[in-house]
Design a protein around this motif. Structure first.
Motif, PDB file in Angstrom:
ATOM      1  N   ASP A 317       7.589 -29.045  14.640  1.00 13.50           N
ATOM      2  CA  ASP A 317       9.115 -28.480  14.440  1.00 13.50           C
ATOM      3  C   ASP A 317       9.333 -27.770  15.106  1.00 13.50           C
ATOM      4  N   GLN A 318      10.824 -28.991  15.880  1.00  5.34           N
ATOM      5  CA  GLN A 318      11.778 -28.715  17.264  1.00  5.34           C
ATOM      6  C   GLN A 318      13.168 -28.069  16.626  1.00  5.34           C
ATOM      7  N   ARG A 319      12.982 -27.714  15.587  1.00  5.92           N
ATOM      8  CA  ARG A 319      14.735 -26.932  14.705  1.00  5.92           C
ATOM      9  C   ARG A 319      14.807 -26.241  16.105  1.00  5.92           C
ATOM     10  N   GLU A 320      14.102 -25.174  16.109  1.00  4.43           N
ATOM     11  CA  GLU A 320      14.906 -24.420  17.255  1.00  4.43           C
ATOM     12  C   GLU A 320      15.354 -24.320  18.346  1.00  4.43           C
ATOM     13  N   ASN A 321      14.719 -25.290  18.855  1.00  3.57           N
ATOM     14  CA  ASN A 321      14.748 -26.099  19.807  1.00  3.57           C
ATOM     15  C   ASN A 321      15.603 -26.959  20.093  1.00  3.57           C
ATOM     16  N   LEU A 322      16.342 -27.496  19.111  1.00  2.00           N
ATOM     17  CA  LEU A 322      17.368 -27.863  18.944  1.00  2.00           C
ATOM     18  C   LEU A 322      18.320 -26.899  18.899  1.00  2.00           C
ATOM     19  N   ARG A 323      18.266 -26.253  18.397  1.00  2.00           N
ATOM     20  CA  ARG A 323      19.856 -25.085  17.987  1.00  2.00           C
ATOM     21  C   ARG A 323      19.643 -24.901  19.245  1.00  2.00           C
ATOM     22  N   LYS A 324      19.117 -24.209  20.664  1.00  6.34           N
ATOM     23  CA  LYS A 324      19.355 -23.598  21.790  1.00  6.34           C
ATOM     24  C   LYS A 324      19.834 -24.682  22.475  1.00  6.34           C
ATOM     25  N   GLN A 325      19.097 -26.377  22.282  1.00  5.91           N
ATOM     26  CA  GLN A 325      20.244 -27.024  23.064  1.00  5.91           C
ATOM     27  C   GLN A 325      21.970 -27.292  23.212  1.00  5.91           C
ATOM     28  N   ILE A 326      22.176 -27.198  21.547  1.00  7.52           N
ATOM     29  CA  ILE A 326      23.290 -27.475  21.338  1.00  7.52           C
ATOM     30  C   ILE A 326      24.264 -26.707  21.573  1.00  7.52           C
ATOM     31  N   ILE A 327      23.872 -25.188  21.838  1.00  3.47           N
ATOM     32  CA  ILE A 327      24.224 -24.026  22.331  1.00  3.47           C
ATOM     33  C   ILE A 327      24.473 -23.882  23.570  1.00  3.47           C
ATOM     34  N   ASP A 328      23.580 -23.851  24.706  1.00  5.03           N
ATOM     35  CA  ASP A 328      23.355 -24.135  25.861  1.00  5.03           C
ATOM     36  C   ASP A 328      24.085 -25.673  26.359  1.00  5.03           C
ATOM     37  N   SER A 329      24.512 -26.777  25.723  1.00  8.29           N
ATOM     38  CA  SER A 329      25.453 -28.041  25.954  1.00  8.29           C
ATOM     39  C   SER A 329      26.915 -27.399  25.844  1.00  8.29           C
ATOM     40  N   ASN A 330      27.410 -27.100  24.775  1.00  7.24           N
ATOM     41  CA  ASN A 330      28.514 -26.745  24.251  1.00  7.24           C
ATOM     42  C   ASN A 330      29.095 -25.136  25.178  1.00  7.24           C
ATOM     43  N   ARG A 331      27.712 -24.396  24.635  1.00  8.27           N
ATOM     44  CA  ARG A 331      27.611 -23.316  26.725  1.00  8.27           C
ATOM     45  C   ARG A 331      28.431 -24.094  27.700  1.00  8.27           C
TER      46      ARG A 331
END
Length: 485
Positions: A317-331
């Motif tokens: 289950d990589q959903r939480e990691n994906l969410r964090k990666q997207i937020i960090d990238s867009n931040r």
């Protein structure tokens, strides 16, 4: 086994002794810089052993793994150390799947002779003592321990253990855990402080950094689906439209004595009738016991398989990691955009001021105001764009990942149903063998007990109608007595 009579330099309750090739010995001795470690070698603490494994592990990609001739557990006995009757690994193959030494020694204890022949409680007690020594040496948490079974496993398959920590981390992160928690926290605080000060100095607008951090924290988490698929498996919640197949079991029956040839002899007929009644009673109890055994074994098998499926689903289950990666990238993108716009607008402001400040002081205030307003509007616009883009990407990424996990769950549950059918057939065969054995014992018993020559005594299948009546009577009597059926 081997005894070591030289004075022990290691105070740990358990440690390891390595038997290496000449090349490996030379390599590891050059790695050891501590004088006490060099004196104790090839006896090493668990902490030193794990560091040595990392030395080999970093070369595994080039050398396609490494073979360590022997790793023995050694029990500390004061000034002397002994490996007699202790666990050992022979020709241990180290590859990229290595996590820590606790996993292979636990699997050796449950899979390899003579260790696997030890009582279950002794295995668990022994391994926990080794785990505690390993933890004291490495200073790592119990997340790094293999999950040991709660009961004796009765199948003959190879037992493989899972270590929770390595479901999300790599063994190559071992070095980062050698620092204490205080050092890690101090390093994180210093790094964060330096990063914020550098960005504030570059932008000359510290409040912008605070606004960006606040903005990222405000991104809602409500878009994430509630609940884990692994929890749904274990709790019985329907994560999809899959419906398990109902498996039924028909108990096996004993055989009765054929009294037809003895109808003319009332005494023998009465004896045979009493014997058949006894056989019927035994048969009903046997059938009830067969049903209980069948369902309990099948339930236990299903629970074990569901646990394995849950761990597999959870590990992927990589959903939480994906969410964090997207937020960090867009931040990061937002910070770069705000920084760029701030520099551009400030530069335009300075040029305008240089042109107009000699004769138009009033215009200076207007330019400052317009510049500030432009910066605020642009920053607000960028925030809204990034916020919308982030939410859309999170939604799409989580949906894709959820669909993939649900598809895998359906496939695993289908495989489980097939396994249940195979297990049901296996249990049925076992019960049939038990009933056949009991039936033969009953035959022998009545061959000796009844006043009939053995060659004239005939057995026939049990009368099903009478059997059902007897079974109903036993169940009613059991319920009235307050006993479970």
């Amino acid at each position: 086994m081997q005894l070591f009579n030289k004075k022990n330099k290691i105070s740990d309750r358990y440690f390891a002794k390595l038997t290496l090739s000449k090349k490996q010995n030379k390599k590891l001795l050059s790695y050891l810089t501590d004088e006490e470690e060099r004196k104790s070698f090839p006896n090493v603490t668990f902490e030193t052993l794990e560091k040595m494994m990392l030395v080999f592990l970093k070369e595994c990609k080039e050398n396609q793994g490494a073979i360590i001739p022997k790793i023995e557990l050694v029990m500390n006995q004061g000034e002397k150390a002994s490996s007699e009757n202790e666990l050992f690994l022979k020709d241990f193959e180290l590859d990229e799947n290595y996590q820590n030494i606790l996993k292979p020694i636990s699997e050796a204890m449950f899979n390899l002779m003579p260790f696997s022949a030890a009582p279950f409680e002794d295995k668990v007690t022994y391994l926990k003592l080794v785990f505690e020594s390993w933890q004291e040496s490495t200073k790592l948490s119990e997340e790094h321990w293999p999950i040991l079974p709660d009961f004796e496993l009765d199948d003959e398959e190879y037992v493989e253990f899972i270590i929770p920590y390595y479901q999300e981390h790599s063994i190559l992160e071992f070095d980062t855990h050698q620092a204490s928690n205080e050092q890690v926290e101090k390093l994180q605080k210093e790094t964060t402080k330096e990063l914020v000060e550098a960005e504030a100095k570059e932008l000359e607008e510290p409040e912008i950094i605070e606004e960006i951090v606040t903005f990222i924290q405000e991104i809602p988490e409500s878009n994430r689906k509630k609940g884990k698929l692994s929890d749904q498996i274990l709790s019985g919640t329907k994560a999809n439209t899959f419906q398990p197949e109902l498996i039924t079991f028909t108990p096996y029956s004993f055989e009765q004595i054929d009294g037809t040839p003895y109808y003319n002899n009332q005494n023998i007929t009465e004896v045979i009738t009493r014997a058949n009644d006894e056989i019927s009673q035994f048969n009903i109890k046997s059938q009830l016991l067969q049903e209980q055994i069948f369902h309990k074994k099948l339930e236990r098998f299903e629970l074990e398989q569901k646990n394995k499926i849950a761990l597999e689903i959870q590990s992927q289950d990589q959903r939480e990691n994906l969410r964090k990666q997207i937020i960090d990238s867009n931040r990061k993108t937002l910070q770069e955009s705000v920084s760029f716009e701030t520099k551009r607008i400030n530069k335009n402001k300075e040029l305008e001021l240089l042109k107009e400040q000699e004769s138009y002081k009033a215009k200076v205030l207007k330019i400052n105001s317009e510049a500030q307003l432009a910066l605020e509007e642009k920053t607000f616009s960028l925030k809204q764009e990034v916020k919308y883009k982030t939410q859309q990407e999170i939604l799409q990424a989580l949906q894709d990942e959820t669909d993939k996990l649900e598809e895998q769950l359906r496939s695993e549950l289908l495989n489980l149903e097939q396994s249940k059918k195979v297990e049901a057939e296996k249990i049925s065969r076992e019960l049939k063998e038990v009933v056949v054995t009991q039936n033969n014992a009953l035959k022998g018993y009545y061959l000796e007990k009844l006043p009939i020559p053995p060659e004239k005594l005939v057995f026939k299948p049990l009368d099903k109608d009478k059997n059902e009546e007897k079974k109903s009577e036993i169940e009613e009597n059991t319920v009235e007595a307050g006993e479970p059926p």
